[in-house]
Design a protein around this motif. Structure first.
Motif, short mmCIF file in Angstrom:
data_model
loop_
_atom_site.label_atom_id
_atom_site.label_comp_id
_atom_site.label_asym_id
_atom_site.label_seq_id
_atom_site.Cartn_x
_atom_site.Cartn_y
_atom_site.Cartn_z
N PHE A 233 0.95 -1.30 0.03
CA PHE A 233 0.01 0.06 -0.01
C PHE A 233 0.80 1.16 -0.03
O PHE A 233 1.84 1.30 0.81
N ARG A 234 0.67 2.14 -0.91
CA ARG A 234 1.47 3.34 -0.80
C ARG A 234 1.49 4.14 0.34
O ARG A 234 0.30 4.49 0.76
N SER A 235 2.75 4.64 0.80
CA SER A 235 2.57 5.24 2.18
C SER A 235 3.43 6.37 2.11
O SER A 235 3.77 7.22 3.08
N MET A 236 3.82 6.78 0.78
CA MET A 236 4.73 7.98 0.49
C MET A 236 4.10 8.86 -0.61
O MET A 236 3.53 8.19 -1.47
N GLN A 237 4.46 10.12 -0.86
CA GLN A 237 4.20 11.11 -1.74
C GLN A 237 4.95 10.33 -3.19
O GLN A 237 6.05 9.83 -2.78
N ASN B 11 11.76 10.12 10.36
CA ASN B 11 10.95 11.51 9.90
C ASN B 11 11.43 11.92 8.52
O ASN B 11 11.34 13.00 8.32
N ASP B 12 11.12 10.86 7.82
CA ASP B 12 11.26 11.05 6.10
C ASP B 12 10.26 12.15 5.90
O ASP B 12 8.96 11.50 5.79
N GLY C 63 0.57 7.26 6.01
CA GLY C 63 1.64 6.44 5.57
C GLY C 63 2.44 5.94 6.87
O GLY C 63 2.67 5.26 7.07
N ARG C 64 2.37 7.09 7.94
CA ARG C 64 3.05 6.93 9.12
C ARG C 64 2.53 5.83 9.88
O ARG C 64 3.06 4.99 10.79
N ASP D 139 6.80 -1.51 16.71
CA ASP D 139 8.32 -1.57 16.76
C ASP D 139 8.84 -0.25 16.36
O ASP D 139 8.39 0.62 15.45
N GLU D 140 9.87 0.05 17.07
CA GLU D 140 10.41 1.31 16.87
C GLU D 140 11.30 1.60 15.75
O GLU D 140 11.44 2.86 15.46
N LYS D 141 11.32 0.62 15.04
CA LYS D 141 12.06 0.70 13.83
C LYS D 141 11.26 0.73 12.44
O LYS D 141 11.53 0.66 11.26
N ALA D 142 9.84 0.64 12.99
CA ALA D 142 9.06 0.77 11.84
C ALA D 142 8.62 2.00 11.59
O ALA D 142 7.66 2.60 12.02
N TYR D 143 9.15 2.60 10.49
CA TYR D 143 9.05 4.02 10.21
C TYR D 143 9.00 4.31 8.76
O TYR D 143 9.65 3.27 8.30
#
Length: 450
Positions: A313-317, A330-331, A338-339, A446-450
């Motif tokens: 699923f698209r999560s970014m521009q 913080n991309d 998306g976050r 998960d802290e690395k799920a970003y």
């Protein structure tokens, strides 16, 4: 010449064979309606059970066998026994036992056999720990960090039943192989653990000859050379011994069938039970949140390094850097929705389409974008080993803390280590364990799920 003493019962395994066959036949009498064919069923089942058990290594359980391995053996034998039982009833269609009775019979058989198998395994552990029985007297030849680790392991894991009688350091004055051999003979030593790094070829030959001639078990502790850290497979071509550097359990036909069946079942459950209603909802939310397609597809490298399109699923521009740069903390490219879906791993769910197509597996090494795969293949040792099997939606590295962005070489090196361990030690139970851990991490965050 010494005679090997029968300290350890050679009757435990045959006794378990008989108990298992007793359970199979008694439950057949109780649950199945087939008086005319009961004797034939008993002979057929006993024969096929023994053959399949020997072939699958069902009774190859030792004091150091892990619990996951035991459950893996039980699962394999359950599948084989179910197929054999139904094949019998398929051939003798005049038997009046309904399928529900046959299924109940198979399940009760394996409930009983599982109880017996685990009961014996844990009773022996308690026997060794509490009463000090069923032990093996061992000595260690050589003094270094690895022999120290082994000695500490034996002393802190009494349930394994190893008693370290002495550790020999042949670098000390007055120490010699002859004195070691004398000590072994005088103290009824069962096993000798020899550090390869401490001895030359001639000394290893002498140790090997002594243990063979005196019926002692000899085991080697690998040195720091790379080849000895592998899970080697020993076989003969004619009379020439050959060592295979790496064994891959998934390469066997039965394991391929089990893993593919697991993948298909899991993907159908997710696609029908979850994505059938979640996809329209996600499509609306993604469209309302930002402009662009609902799905994001990207080329990844899979089995044998072949490229395929991985779906999310698209999560970014939409942007031109998606195929070159990993997502970072913080991309700015990540959308508001998306976050959320990245933090909960919802964005990964369309990859079950890849699983059903056969490009991916539910569990396996996570695939990287093509540009990063080329880069890591050149920089990171053994990175390509990951491509011996299909990539996965989740993997051992991901549930062990190495998911998401690769911030340093330390991250990718450890990810590769976990991936190689998975490749060499795959089992259905390990897949199930990883799936459960993945779900728990997704729900807890998960802290690395970003």
């Amino acid at each position: 010449m010494a005679y090997r003493k029968g300290r350890y019962s050679g009757y435990i395994r045959p006794a378990i064979y008989l108990i298992d066959l007793f359970i199979i036949l008694v439950l057949a009498k109780v649950y199945l309606i087939m008086d005319a064919h009961l004797l034939l069923f008993a002979v057929f089942t006993a024969f096929t059970w023994i053959v399949t058990a020997i072939k699958s290594g069902f009774y190859e359980v030792y004091r150091y066998t892990k619990l996951t391995k035991i459950f893996s053996l039980i699962s394999i034998q359950l599948v084989l026994f179910t197929l054999i039982t139904f094949s019998f009833f398929g051939f003798f269609q005049d038997i009046n036992s309904p399928p529900s009775k046959v299924i109940s019979y198979v399940l009760y058989v394996f409930l009983g056999i599982t109880i017996v198998k685990l009961g014996v395994f844990y009773l022996l552990k308690e026997y060794r720990t509490v009463l000090g029985g069923n032990f093996r007297r061992v000595i260690i030849l050589g003094a270094n960090s690895k022999t120290q680790q082994l000695e500490s392991f034996f002393k802190s894991n009494k349930s394994y039943g190893y008693q370290v009688i002495k550790k020999f350091d042949l670098k000390e004055s007055g120490a010699s192989l002859e004195s070691c051999f004398g000590f072994i003979s005088e103290n009824n030593i069962d096993e000798i653990y020899c550090s390869i790094a401490e001895f030359d070829n001639e000394q290893i030959r002498e140790i090997s000859e002594f243990t063979d001639n005196n019926l002692k078990i000899l085991k080697f502790i690998p040195d720091n050379k790379e080849i000895f850290t592998k899970k080697l497979k020993y076989q003969y071509l004619g009379i020439t011994p050959i060592l295979s550097l790496r064994t891959i359990p998934i390469d066997t036909p039965i394991n391929q069938f089990i893993k593919r069946s697991f993948d298909i079942i899991m993907s159908i459950i997710v696609l029908v039970g979850l994505l059938s209603w979640l996809t329209p909802l996600m499509a609306i939310l993604i469209k309302l949140d930002s402009k662009g397609p609902v799905f994001f597809k990207q080329k990844r490298n899979g089995l044998d390094y072949k490229e395929f399109y991985c779906y999310k699923f698209r999560s970014m521009q939409p942007n031109n850097r998606a195929h070159l740069h990993q997502v970072s903390r913080n991309d700015e490219r990540i959308t508001r929705l998306g976050r959320i879906i990245r933090h909960t791993s919802i964005d990964e769910l369309p990859q079950f389409i890849n699983v059903l197509k056969g490009d991916m597996s539910v569990v396996g090494p996570r695939p990287h974008m093509v540009s990063h795969t080329h880069m890591y293949a050149e920089r990171i040792d053994k990175f390509m080993v990951r491509h011996f099997i299909k990539p996965g939606i989740t993997g051992l590295a991901q549930v062990s803390g190495y998911r998401g962005e690769v911030e340093t070489d330390h991250d990718i090196i450890n990810r590769v280590k976990f991936d190689i361990f998975y490749v060499e030690n795959w089992s259905l139970l390990l897949d199930i364990k990883i799936v459960i851990q993945t779900v728990v991490k997704a729900l807890s965050g998960d802290e690395k799920a970003y």
